[in-house]
Structures are given as C-alpha cells and as structure tokens.
Design a protein around this motif. Structure first.
Motif, PDB file in Angstrom:
ATOM      1  N   LYS A   1       0.837  -1.217   0.000  1.00  0.00           N
ATOM      2  CA  LYS A   1       0.000   0.000   0.000  1.00  0.00           C
ATOM      3  C   LYS A   1       0.862   1.255   0.000  1.00  0.00           C
ATOM      4  N   ALA A   2       1.952   1.228   0.776  1.00  0.00           N
ATOM      5  CA  ALA A   2       2.849   2.393   0.808  1.00  0.00           C
ATOM      6  C   ALA A   2       3.413   2.665  -0.588  1.00  0.00           C
ATOM      7  N   GLN A   3       3.755   1.585  -1.305  1.00  0.00           N
ATOM      8  CA  GLN A   3       4.254   1.749  -2.677  1.00  0.00           C
ATOM      9  C   GLN A   3       3.179   2.338  -3.586  1.00  0.00           C
ATOM     10  N   CYS A   4       1.939   1.901  -3.390  1.00  0.00           N
ATOM     11  CA  CYS A   4       0.828   2.439  -4.204  1.00  0.00           C
ATOM     12  C   CYS A   4       0.621   3.922  -3.907  1.00  0.00           C
ATOM     13  N   GLU A   5       0.621   4.273  -2.617  1.00  0.00           N
ATOM     14  CA  GLU A   5       0.425   5.679  -2.245  1.00  0.00           C
ATOM     15  C   GLU A   5       1.532   6.550  -2.838  1.00  0.00           C
ATOM     16  N   GLY A   6       2.784   6.062  -2.696  1.00  0.00           N
ATOM     17  CA  GLY A   6       3.922   6.809  -3.227  1.00  0.00           C
ATOM     18  C   GLY A   6       3.857   6.924  -4.746  1.00  0.00           C
ATOM     19  N   SER A   7       3.490   5.827  -5.402  1.00  0.00           N
ATOM     20  CA  SER A   7       3.390   5.848  -6.870  1.00  0.00           C
ATOM     21  C   SER A   7       2.312   6.819  -7.329  1.00  0.00           C
ATOM     22  N   VAL A   8       1.199   6.829  -6.629  1.00  0.00           N
ATOM     23  CA  VAL A   8       0.100   7.719  -7.000  1.00  0.00           C
ATOM     24  C   VAL A   8       0.564   9.174  -6.935  1.00  0.00           C
ATOM     25  N   ILE A   9       1.249   9.536  -5.843  1.00  0.00           N
ATOM     26  CA  ILE A   9       1.644  10.944  -5.681  1.00  0.00           C
ATOM     27  C   ILE A   9       2.833  11.279  -6.596  1.00  0.00           C
ATOM     28  N   MET A  10       3.761  10.343  -6.753  1.00  0.00           N
ATOM     29  CA  MET A  10       4.867  10.587  -7.696  1.00  0.00           C
ATOM     30  C   MET A  10       4.311  10.706  -9.121  1.00  0.00           C
ATOM     31  N   GLY A  11       3.271   9.912  -9.397  1.00  0.00           N
ATOM     32  CA  GLY A  11       2.613   9.987 -10.710  1.00  0.00           C
ATOM     33  C   GLY A  11       1.930  11.339 -10.903  1.00  0.00           C
ATOM     34  N   ILE A  12       1.275  11.831  -9.848  1.00  0.00           N
ATOM     35  CA  ILE A  12       0.647  13.154  -9.905  1.00  0.00           C
ATOM     36  C   ILE A  12       1.730  14.209 -10.153  1.00  0.00           C
ATOM     37  N   SER A  13       2.863  14.046  -9.475  1.00  0.00           N
ATOM     38  CA  SER A  13       3.970  14.984  -9.635  1.00  0.00           C
ATOM     39  C   SER A  13       4.453  15.014 -11.089  1.00  0.00           C
ATOM     40  N   ALA A  14       4.673  13.823 -11.633  1.00  0.00           N
ATOM     41  CA  ALA A  14       5.192  13.736 -13.008  1.00  0.00           C
ATOM     42  C   ALA A  14       4.157  14.194 -14.028  1.00  0.00           C
ATOM     43  N   ALA A  15       2.902  13.841 -13.789  1.00  0.00           N
ATOM     44  CA  ALA A  15       1.867  14.116 -14.799  1.00  0.00           C
ATOM     45  C   ALA A  15       1.328  15.542 -14.711  1.00  0.00           C
ATOM     46  N   MET A  16       1.459  16.179 -13.560  1.00  0.00           N
ATOM     47  CA  MET A  16       0.827  17.493 -13.389  1.00  0.00           C
ATOM     48  C   MET A  16       1.815  18.632 -13.134  1.00  0.00           C
ATOM     49  N   HIS A  17       3.065  18.309 -12.812  1.00  0.00           N
ATOM     50  CA  HIS A  17       3.981  19.379 -12.401  1.00  0.00           C
ATOM     51  C   HIS A  17       5.328  19.392 -13.112  1.00  0.00           C
ATOM     52  N   GLU A  18       5.922  18.234 -13.321  1.00  0.00           N
ATOM     53  CA  GLU A  18       7.344  18.188 -13.688  1.00  0.00           C
ATOM     54  C   GLU A  18       7.599  18.356 -15.180  1.00  0.00           C
ATOM     55  N   LYS A  19       8.678  19.080 -15.461  1.00  0.00           N
ATOM     56  CA  LYS A  19       9.071  19.237 -16.863  1.00  0.00           C
ATOM     57  C   LYS A  19      10.481  19.799 -16.943  1.00  0.00           C
TER      58      LYS A  19
ATOM     59  N   PHE B   1      15.260  22.229  -7.309  1.00  0.00           N
ATOM     60  CA  PHE B   1      13.875  22.017  -6.862  1.00  0.00           C
ATOM     61  C   PHE B   1      13.182  23.371  -6.776  1.00  0.00           C
ATOM     62  N   GLY B   2      11.908  23.391  -7.013  1.00  0.00           N
ATOM     63  CA  GLY B   2      11.192  24.669  -7.012  1.00  0.00           C
ATOM     64  C   GLY B   2      10.916  25.021  -8.456  1.00  0.00           C
ATOM     65  N   PRO B   3      11.943  25.580  -9.151  1.00  0.00           N
ATOM     66  CA  PRO B   3      11.774  25.746 -10.601  1.00  0.00           C
ATOM     67  C   PRO B   3      11.472  24.409 -11.286  1.00  0.00           C
ATOM     68  N   TYR B   4      12.142  23.318 -10.843  1.00  0.00           N
ATOM     69  CA  TYR B   4      11.690  21.991 -11.279  1.00  0.00           C
ATOM     70  C   TYR B   4      10.541  21.650 -10.342  1.00  0.00           C
ATOM     71  N   GLU B   5       9.362  21.946 -10.817  1.00  0.00           N
ATOM     72  CA  GLU B   5       8.181  21.887  -9.957  1.00  0.00           C
ATOM     73  C   GLU B   5       7.780  20.442  -9.683  1.00  0.00           C
ATOM     74  N   MET B   6       7.618  20.118  -8.428  1.00  0.00           N
ATOM     75  CA  MET B   6       7.199  18.766  -8.053  1.00  0.00           C
ATOM     76  C   MET B   6       6.025  18.836  -7.087  1.00  0.00           C
ATOM     77  N   ALA B   7       5.292  17.734  -7.001  1.00  0.00           N
ATOM     78  CA  ALA B   7       4.186  17.680  -6.045  1.00  0.00           C
ATOM     79  C   ALA B   7       4.757  17.762  -4.634  1.00  0.00           C
ATOM     80  N   LEU B   8       4.188  18.636  -3.825  1.00  0.00           N
ATOM     81  CA  LEU B   8       4.562  18.746  -2.421  1.00  0.00           C
ATOM     82  C   LEU B   8       3.355  18.319  -1.585  1.00  0.00           C
ATOM     83  N   MET B   9       3.491  18.496  -0.282  1.00  0.00           N
ATOM     84  CA  MET B   9       2.399  18.130   0.630  1.00  0.00           C
ATOM     85  C   MET B   9       1.041  18.669   0.155  1.00  0.00           C
ATOM     86  N   ARG B  10       1.032  19.939  -0.254  1.00  0.00           N
ATOM     87  CA  ARG B  10      -0.246  20.568  -0.605  1.00  0.00           C
ATOM     88  C   ARG B  10      -0.866  19.973  -1.876  1.00  0.00           C
TER      89      ARG B  10
END
Lengths: 160, 720
Positions: B629-647, B660-669
């Motif tokens: 489950k921890a792997q699923c939770e991490g994958s989901v949020i890392m996936g959100i980071s890659a799909a919605m923020h990172e470039k 970090f910062g300019p390379y935008e990644m998903a954070l707590m919020r």
C-alpha cells in the motif's frame, strides 16, 4: 576562527577557517552527525532542516557564524529509541519512511511546526511543510503530523 | 502476459557451506549458481518485458549466516531504496527458516561476500524474483540444521520440530547457533517441500519495516553518510551544455587555494580533491574551463527529432488490419510527455579507496555488479580486486541503474592514494541525470456500429530507455529490435478490439535518457487511456463498461477486468460531475500486475486539485500488504507529480531547471488527502508492485478534467 554553540544540549567549540561555511557541513563532517542530510545546497528541498533556537532552519544555506551562541538541535537530539519525540513516535506508528533520506528534515520541520502551532489544520500543514520527498510519502506524513499533534497535546499538560 | 514461473530447484545447484566464520558466524550458507544462457533471458524478457532473476557467475552467493547469538544474517542481493524489499525478504525467509522476524538481520551483500544479482535492483522485481529461490534456500537450511540437530541430540529427525530458531525434541532443545557450532561437514538435503500458505506466520502480514527505526532516528545508513579513515573530499567539474567537451581548464588559481590537495584533469572532467567538501567546492569555482559547444540545443530541436514517423520503426503489436488514413470516421489525437528528472533527494556519489591494486567503493547503487565491472575495467584491475559495498539508497527510481561515477571517485582516490568522497551538486544531478525520455504519441481509433472500437492504434516515439543502457547487453535490443523500456505499457491491452497495433519509433537524443520508475508506462498509459475515454464519450458509453467490453477473457484479461470493476465499485464511479467535482478513470497492466485508478478532482483557482484516488492493484501475493500500500500511495503521488507538475526543458543549450522549485514537483499541498488502496490477489505468486500504479494516474486526471470542463488535455504536465 573559533565558534561556540550548543548542539543537542552539549556545548561545542569549533575552529573553522571560513565563517561562511554552511552549518550543514559543520554538523555532518566536523561533528559527525550524519542525520542531517544534503539534498540541494540551495535551501530548496529541506533535507538539511534542523533547529536553531527552536526554529526550523535549512542548514545548507545557514553560515556557521550565525550559529554562534545559539542552541542547535538535529535529528539525533530530537529523541531517541528509548525516549522518542512525539513526531518520531507518530512516524513509527504510521510507518512513514520509504527510502528515508528526506525524513529527518521533515521530522525536524514538523517538530518546529508543532512548537508554533500545536494543533495544525491541513491548511497549516500544507503551508508550513514544504520539504520535498521523492518517494512521495506525503499521504502518511500528513496522518503522522496530526497524530504527533495529538501525542503532543496529550503529553503537554502533564509536563506543564 | 502472465509471468512464466521459474521452478529452478535449489537442489540442482551446488551448495557452499562454511562453518566457523571466525568470531562472528557459526554457519554461512551459500550456493553456486550457473549463468543463465543470455538467450533464454532475452526470450523470457521478450515475453514478459521482465528481466528474470539471474544469480550470475560461478562464484558462491552468500545467502545466510547464523551468528553465535542466533541472529540470522540475510545477505540481500537486492538493495533497499525505500521499496521495503528488506522487510519482505525477511518475512519470506523467516517463514521457511522457522525463526522470529526479529531474529533476522538483512544486510546488503557486497561483492566480496559473493557475486550479487547481476540483473540489478529494478523493474519492481526484487520480491517477485527472489520468492522461489529464497524460500528454497531457507527451507534447505532449516532441514540441514534439523539433520545436524538429530545427530547431535541423538533423536530421529522426524521427532524434531523447529520454532523461533530453536530445534526441539525428546525434551531437549538447541538453538540453531548451538546446532551449527563446531560443525565442519554438513549434509545438504534435496530441496524440501515448501511451506503451505496456511502455515505462514509472516508472509501476508503488515509487519512494520525492519529499517524503520534507523530511518526515524537518523542513523547514518546512506552512501552519502559513508566515510573512510584519512578520507579527502572531492568535487567535479563537468559540462553544462548538452554535448559540450572540455578544451582546456585553468587550474592555476584553484590549486593554490586552502585545503586543496590535488586537481585532476581528465578527458571531459576536472576533479578537485581537498581536505573538506567546502574547500573543494570553493576551489572548483575558481577554475576556468574553456568548453567546445558544437550546438546550442533547444526544446524545439529535440521535439523536431522526436516525432512519430522519425527514427527507427518497430511494430510491437499487430492484430488485424491497419486503419485507412483516408477514412473520415477515424479519430486521431496527439499526445506528448516532457523530459523527466529522477530528482532523488540523495545525490549520486561514492567513497572510493584505491591502493595497492585494490579498490573499495561504498556507494548507493542499483547496479552493484555492473559498477564493479566498470571500476575494474577503468582501473585495469581484476574483478576480484574491486569490492563494491552497497548502502541504503536515498531514492533510486532508476537513476542509480547507471552509477559510472564510481569510476571517477576511484580515479580520484588512485591519484592521491587516499580514500576520496565525492558527490554531485544538485545542478549536476539535474543536468547529468539519465532522464525519462520525452515522448510523442498519435492515437487512432474507429468505432463500429455497436459503439465499440473496431480499430485502435498507438504510434509513439521515444528516446532511449533500454537502448544504450549498461544494464542490458546490446544484443538484447538487437534481438528484440525494439526498446523494451520505452515499450512498457505501449501495447494495447484491449485484445477484443479486432484490429489493434502498437508501433514504436525510436531516436537516441543528444543527452542521456534511460530508466525512470515505470519507464514508458507513464506516458504510454496517458496516451492510450486518455484516448479510450475520448472514444467512450464519442460512443456515448460509460467509460468503465466501454473498457470492460473490449477486454478478452484469457487469464490476464480477467484480471484486468477485476481491477477495473473493483475500482469503479469501490470509488462509486460516476460519469457526471457532482458539486464541482468530477471523477476520472484509467487502467493499465504492467509487468504482469494490472492496476486501475479512479481520481476525484475539482478546479480551484484555475488549478487542478486531486482530492481522492482509489487505486486497485492485483499484484498476486502481497508479501507485506502495508508496504504494498505504501508503494501504491507513493506511486500515486509521484505519478501526480510527473503528470501534473514536472518538466525539464532546454534553455541556452543547457538542460533546465537545475533546482527544486523551478523543477516543480508535487509537495504536501498537492498530495490527495484520501488514497484508498485495494489489493486483489489474482495470482499465487508475488508480482511487481512499485511501478504499475504510476501508469494510470495521468490519464485518470485528464479524463476527470474532460468530464468537468469539456476540455481534452493532451500534453504532460497537464495544464488547464
């Protein structure tokens, strides 16, 4: 030059050539406290977060001269296996860490947040916990922060 | 698509048993294993896109040691990078050994203690690939101990029982360590019958991580924390522009600076060795390098190279006929994904000591044996004179499948004859990553009269993933004719569509691209599953029903249907937005593990906000359901980071951003407040966990956006 400070409750004096050397490297390489991590060197990720006089500081960008006469706490001084800090207790209960590298920084940031806001809302957490965790353990971390707040408020009245 | 089970019995291997390991151990158990013919590996990989476990070489693999205090040390050939492998391996071993989980200590095997798993740690395969050999090894050791106990106690083996590391019978007891003490000759039995599922004490239970305390109390367990006596620190200058080479470097000022011990000029890099890290860093800034920059690469230049129709073409999947391009009923949509950085928080680095023809390297790496080979080759040493000591990794995600910087550390150490520690700056991490390659996709589809797909085609272009990687011999790619990494998730899983195909176009880019957690899966699933939703809307069908209708009923088809059905049911999936919130659906199958997500989003102040993700994964046996489950939770949020923020992009000929910062990644919020993970056990073996849940997230969010706003987002990172 000689710089003196307290670290994890113990007085320390170090001799350092460059007074602008970041506190992080003093802590890691001179004092051999490896729990505080290097992540970016630009105060952008929070892996190096420790406490200076109770406030969360990103030590990679904090010149050692500014630490003179102050109280520094690192993860090694936050709590121990025998006597964990509520944050460490909560982190253990929720099995937060994955790779674990950024976790000391997050725990130090959380401990400082709870000093400031004993019972943070989700919004408080969003606004104050801005470190980077690449394993993305944020989901459990949020739960652990609320749990740590609970443990802190339960234990506080007895202490005061 | 099901993974082929390998039932290579341990008994076919030759055992190595060492008694009396000096003062520490009383028994060490290892095996001689034989190199799998490379060809067989290739074919198995072609079938499953999964590299098989391969304890390579003919040297002994050390698996277990029993210490005097009855602690069992498990030498893991897989590294722990957060995925929880050490805990899972301890659970598996404890059940067959009949010991308590707390008696087992898992350590990283170093190359001196036996040859490590030549196939590296990756592909979500650690538990899946060691499931069979580890159980067999542990069961064999248990029976060896029982046999010896029978001799020592004078009791028939049939009258002995084992529990918590103690052999009991006839009113007598001996600990495993006591049994093993002073034994020089061991009888090795045939592989015993393995434990029945019903008798597991640890497998399948949510045991807390065995490395938890070390990580909660800040123990120095990472490569970055390693030191050697009399150690120096180093920093390295490398090119900042893509494709740049060093013409000259003026080190005259730097070499006189405080603490500087030596400055080493090499082909395309300069190493600065000093007493402290900050001194090395200060001296580095004083070095003037003249670079030859043959071309100022731009984002447009890369996009121009990387297009469907350009590069090497490979048909990965072909069923039925191809779509007629003139057919006006054909729907076509283009998708893209950007360059992605690994951005693991622990920078790459190594501590090396090279002296008297021997090298010792302490390093965070996913490729222990390849690193050993690289160092041996670069320094002209025999393999046995290079010892690689792996540590816990501060994140892997595929970045540490290339740790050739161990060579640089070794060269620097050799130059000064002292241990040298060296690591990347964050800027170097971002500019010298082995990136997730950018991709371009063209999806084509046509509905039949029943509103189901008559044809579906996925045409995609990618940079290197497996091609040009040190991880795979060049022959693998030549035999397969395709980049098997870029192909992950690229095939159409909806086998009931009469005409379907997947066509890969491959181009090697001017900067390194390689393995990034889930490989091609993230972008390929984004394209295919976004398009599936688009076609469902066009057909006026429920997106869940639309998907189910086009899956077949073979074993894998049924398992995919099961995760899709469960995700829809558990999330209460509905097509229509309610109170400003919309749901999005997507599914995939990766390396034998099907996964489906339902996300719930709203638009807040012009930004997409993900509130809840329901994640259903079928990974067979979940050895540790909490860590799965921890792997699923991490994958989901890392996936959100890659799909919605990172470039990552190119700016002035350099890869950018570099922090970090300019390379935008998903954070707590940005992390959803609710992640509901549901595990399905659709197979009787453990299957990959750490990557499949990264697949569907991009499409699930984009599909929700479409249902909320009517707008189809086709480019990652998703932006309104």
């Amino acid at each position: 030059m000689k710089i003196s400070f307290n670290i994890n409750g113990e007085p320390k004096s170090i001799d350092i050539e460059d007074e602008n050397s970041p506190l992080l490297w003093v802590v890691r390489d001179m004092l051999d406290l490896k729990g505080t991590k290097f992540g970016c060197g630009k105060a952008a990720c929070g892996a190096c977060t420790l406490h200076v006089d109770g406030a969360a500081i990103r030590s990679c960008s904090y010149p050692i001269k500014m630490a003179a006469g102050k109280n520094i706490t690192t993860i090694e001084g936050l709590g121990t296996r025998e006597n964990p800090h509520p944050v460490q207790q909560a982190w253990t209960e929720h099995v937060v860490p994955q790779c674990g590298y950024c976790q000391p920084g997050f725990m130090m940031a959380t401990a400082a947040l709870l000093n400031k806001i004993p019972n943070p809302t989700d919004e408080d957490i969003d606004n104050n916990i801005v470190n980077v965790c690449r394993c993305a353990t944020y989901y459990r971390m949020r739960k652990a922060i609320h749990r740590a707040a609970e443990l802190t408020t339960v234990s506080k009245p007895q202490n005061q | 698509m099901t993974r082929k089970r390998r039932k290579k019995n341990v008994s076919r291997r030759k055992f190595l048993v060492r008694g009396g390991l000096g003062t520490l151990g009383v028994l060490a158990l290892g095996t001689f294993v034989f190199r799998n013919p490379i060809r067989r590996s290739v074919f198995e990989m072609a079938e499953t896109l999964v590299p098989p476990y391969d304890g390579t070489g003919t040297e002994a693999n050390l698996w277990f040691e029993i210490l005097k205090d009855n602690t069992i040390v498990l030498h893991s050939s897989k590294v722990e990078m957060g995925q929880g492998t050490f805990t899972g391996l301890a659970q598996i071993a404890a059940d067959e050994l009949d010991v308590d989980i707390n008696q087992i200590k898992v350590v990283h095997a170093n190359t001196d203690s036996g040859v490590v798993d030549g196939m590296s740690t990756g592909g979500s395969l650690s538990i899946a690939s060691l499931w069979q050999p580890l159980r067999e090894m542990a069961a064999t050791m248990r029976e060896m101990i029982k046999g010896m106990a029978a001799e020592k106690m004078g009791i028939s083996i049939g009258d002995l029982t084992t529990k918590n590391g103690v052999v009991s019978g006839g009113g007598k007891t001996l600990t495993y360590a006591e049994v093993a003490t002073n034994v020089t000759e061991w009888k090795v039995p045939d592989t015993p019958k393995l434990r029945d599922r019903s008798s597991y004490q640890f497998v399948g239970k949510p045991i807390s991580r065995i490395d938890l305390a070390a990580k909660v109390y800040g123990d120095p367990i990472f490569g970055m924390d390693a030191e050697m006596p009399n150690m120096l620190h180093a920093s390295v200058i490398r090119p900042q522009h893509v494709g740049a080479t060093m013409k000259s470097a003026d080190i005259s000022v730097a070499e006189k600076m405080p603490g500087v011990v030596k400055i080493v000029k090499q082909d395309n890099w300069v190493g600065i060795i000093a007493d402290s890290y900050t001194q090395a860093l200060t001296a580095k800034r004083a070095i003037q390098v003249d670079w030859d920059i043959p071309k100022m690469w731009t984002e447009e230049g890369i996009r121009e190279m990387l297009q469907v129709g350009k590069g090497d073409k490979m048909i990965c999947q072909k069923e039925g006929s191809t779509l007629d391009t003139d057919d006006s009923n054909v729907v076509t949509l283009e998708f893209s994904s950007p360059i992605g950085a690994h951005a693991q928080i622990e920078p790459n680095g190594a501590v090396a000591h090279v002296k008297d023809g021997k090298a010792t390297i302490i390093i965070s790496t996913q490729v222990v044996q390849i690193t050993q080979k690289q160092v041996a080759k670069a320094l002209g040493l025999d393999m046995e004179n290079v010892n690689i000591i792996p540590t816990y990794l501060g994140g892997g995600f595929g970045r540490r499948l290339n740790t050739s910087h161990a060579v640089q550390a070794a060269i620097l150490s050799k130059e000064v004859g002292r241990p040298v520690k060296y690591f990347f700056s964050r800027k170097e991490e971002f500019q010298h990553d082995s990136f997730r390659p950018p991709t371009h996709h063209i999806m084509k589809g046509k509905l039949n009269e029943n509103g189901l797909l008559a044809s579906l085609e996925h045409h995609y272009a990618s940079g290197d993933v497996a091609i040009n990687s040190v991880l795979l011999p060049g022959a693998v790619n030549t035999i397969l004719g395709t980049d098997i990494g870029a192909a992950r998730g690229g095939n159409i899983m909806y086998r009931n569509i009469p005409n379907h195909r997947a066509i890969q176009w491959h181009t090697t880019l001017p900067f390194a691209t390689s393995w990034w957690r889930s490989l091609g899966l993230l972008a390929n699933t984004f394209a295919i599953e976004s398009f599936m939703d688009e076609m469902a809307i066009k057909a006026g069908k429920d997106p869940v029903e639309f998907r189910l209708a086009q899956l077949n009923d073979d074993e894998m088809g049924k398992r995919i249907k099961a995760v899709i059905t469960k995700a829809a049911e558990k999330s209460g999936f509905q097509e229509k937005p309610v109170n400003g919130r919309a749901m999005g659906f997507a599914a995939c199958v990766d390396a034998g593990s099907p996964c489906a997500h339902v996300v719930e989003i709203s638009i807040e102040e012009g930004e997409i906000k993900v509130h809840k993700v329901t994640c259903v994964l079928d990974c067979g046996i979940a050895v540790n359901p909490d860590q799965v489950k921890a792997q699923c939770e991490g994958s989901v949020i890392m996936g959100i980071s890659a799909a919605m923020h990172e470039k990552m992009t190119l700016k002035d000929g350099q890869l950018y951003p570099t922090i970090f910062g300019p390379y935008e990644m998903a954070l707590m919020r940005n992390a959803p407040k609710e992640i509901d993970v549901v595990l399905i056990e659709g197979a009787d073996v453990p299957l990959p966990v750490g990557e499949p849940p990264l697949g569907p997230i991009g499409a699930a969010v984009a599909n929700a956006v479409k249902r909320l706003t009517g707008k189809r987002l086709t480019d990652l990172p998703l932006s309104l």
